[in-house]
Write a protein that holds these residues in place. Structure first.
Motif, mmCIF file in Angstrom:
data_model
loop_
_atom_site.group_PDB
_atom_site.id
_atom_site.type_symbol
_atom_site.label_atom_id
_atom_site.label_comp_id
_atom_site.label_asym_id
_atom_site.label_seq_id
_atom_site.Cartn_x
_atom_site.Cartn_y
_atom_site.Cartn_z
ATOM 1 N N UNK A 227 160.322 4.906 50.003
ATOM 2 C CA UNK A 227 159.054 4.698 49.728
ATOM 3 C C UNK A 227 158.200 5.592 49.623
ATOM 4 N N UNK A 228 158.312 6.706 50.456
ATOM 5 C CA UNK A 228 157.802 8.060 50.485
ATOM 6 C C UNK A 228 158.410 9.290 50.824
ATOM 7 N N UNK A 229 157.716 10.286 50.701
ATOM 8 C CA UNK A 229 158.289 11.542 51.014
ATOM 9 C C UNK A 229 157.093 12.727 51.443
ATOM 10 N N UNK A 230 157.696 13.349 52.548
ATOM 11 C CA UNK A 230 156.920 14.366 53.084
ATOM 12 C C UNK A 230 157.564 15.736 52.517
ATOM 13 N N UNK A 231 156.727 16.288 51.674
ATOM 14 C CA UNK A 231 157.201 17.866 50.956
ATOM 15 C C UNK A 231 156.561 18.737 51.798
ATOM 16 N N UNK A 232 157.489 19.585 52.413
ATOM 17 C CA UNK A 232 156.944 20.695 52.955
ATOM 18 C C UNK A 232 157.082 22.071 51.909
ATOM 19 N N UNK A 233 155.895 22.707 51.924
ATOM 20 C CA UNK A 233 155.868 23.655 50.981
ATOM 21 C C UNK A 233 155.484 25.113 51.984
ATOM 22 N N UNK A 234 156.818 26.118 52.080
ATOM 23 C CA UNK A 234 156.534 27.151 52.656
ATOM 24 C C UNK A 234 156.079 28.147 52.118
ATOM 25 N N UNK A 235 155.187 29.179 52.533
ATOM 26 C CA UNK A 235 154.877 30.440 51.919
ATOM 27 C C UNK A 235 155.269 31.596 52.706
ATOM 28 N N UNK A 236 155.950 32.533 51.933
ATOM 29 C CA UNK A 236 156.515 33.732 52.503
ATOM 30 C C UNK A 236 155.649 34.841 51.978
ATOM 31 N N UNK A 237 154.950 35.298 52.787
ATOM 32 C CA UNK A 237 154.059 36.128 52.365
ATOM 33 C C UNK A 237 153.048 36.745 53.847
ATOM 34 N N UNK A 238 152.633 38.043 53.479
ATOM 35 C CA UNK A 238 151.787 38.606 54.561
ATOM 36 C C UNK A 238 150.441 37.757 54.985
ATOM 37 N N UNK A 239 150.014 37.027 53.977
ATOM 38 C CA UNK A 239 148.961 36.410 54.024
ATOM 39 C C UNK A 239 149.076 35.056 53.698
ATOM 40 N N UNK A 240 147.961 33.940 53.772
ATOM 41 C CA UNK A 240 148.219 32.713 53.244
ATOM 42 C C UNK A 240 147.775 32.350 51.661
ATOM 43 N N UNK A 241 147.956 33.269 51.095
ATOM 44 C CA UNK A 241 147.325 33.236 49.527
ATOM 45 C C UNK A 241 148.296 33.584 48.500
ATOM 46 N N UNK A 242 148.203 32.789 47.560
ATOM 47 C CA UNK A 242 148.906 33.163 46.388
ATOM 48 C C UNK A 242 147.808 33.455 45.106
ATOM 49 N N UNK A 243 147.876 34.461 44.560
ATOM 50 C CA UNK A 243 146.841 34.751 43.377
ATOM 51 C C UNK A 243 145.388 34.682 43.881
ATOM 52 N N UNK A 244 145.391 35.020 45.076
ATOM 53 C CA UNK A 244 143.942 35.006 45.852
ATOM 54 C C UNK A 244 143.486 33.795 46.110
#
Length: 184
Positions: free
Chosen positions: A17-34
């Motif tokens: 019925x539902x799904x919790x999707x975890x998105x993990x960022x592997x980076x030295x900061x919390x940004x992608x493309x600014x």
């Protein structure tokens, strides 16, 4: 890392019925493309159909810190998230490269690992590009924000969507369950 770190076995054929999707960022900061990862996801979410309130996306920006000299508990926690966004510097840096490679080797093929490179910020040589393109057959490499968003949107819409991709969610979940059991 907040969110569920241990998955339970799901019987194949179960209706989700539902799904919790975890998105993990592997980076030295919390940004992608600014942009913050949450901003990228917020821009994608309105384009997704069929979820209603069934999808909860939880971005985690501490992937790189947890990947370096990864403990068993960190490994269990990271693979419990099926979408990984990996800054190319994490792969090109000798300090974290072997840790990222190790994690990608155990990453279930049903997940979505994306290595991103911003050509405006990264001065990539041909050797760097070759390294990125051959680091793992489980990771796609993108060189623009548009391609990153397209890959992530496609994954969230089709493979991670409980309305359309219950089978692949269950396959991914059960593979993670097996890996976590093997890790102890």
């Amino acid at each position: 890392m907040p969110g569920k770190t241990t998955v339970e076995y799901i019987e194949p054929g179960t209706d989700l019925d539902s799904h919790t999707e975890g998105v993990v960022l592997f980076s030295t900061n919390d940004k992608c493309y600014g942009k913050r990862v949450t901003e990228i996801i917020e821009n994608i979410e309105p384009k997704l159909i069929g979820y209603n309130d069934s999808l909860v996306v939880e971005p985690h920006s501490d992937g790189l810190n947890r990947a370096i000299d990864c403990s068993v508990e960190d490994h269990r926690s990271l693979i419990a998230n099926s979408a990984w966004l990996i800054d190319c510097n994490s792969v090109l840096d000798q300090t974290s490269r072997s840790d990222i490679i190790y994690l990608l080797r155990t990453f279930p093929w049903q997940g979505n690992a994306i290595i991103w490179a911003d050509e405006d910020c990264h001065d990539l040589t041909e050797e760097d590009r070759d390294t990125l393109e051959t680091i793992s057959d489980k990771a796609a490499v993108v060189y623009s924000e548009r391609r990153l968003c397209g890959k992530l949107e496609d994954y969230l819409q089709h493979a991670a969507n409980p309305m359309f991709g219950s089978g692949s969610i269950i396959d991914w979940n059960n593979r993670v369950y097996e890996i976590q059991q093997a890790l102890g």
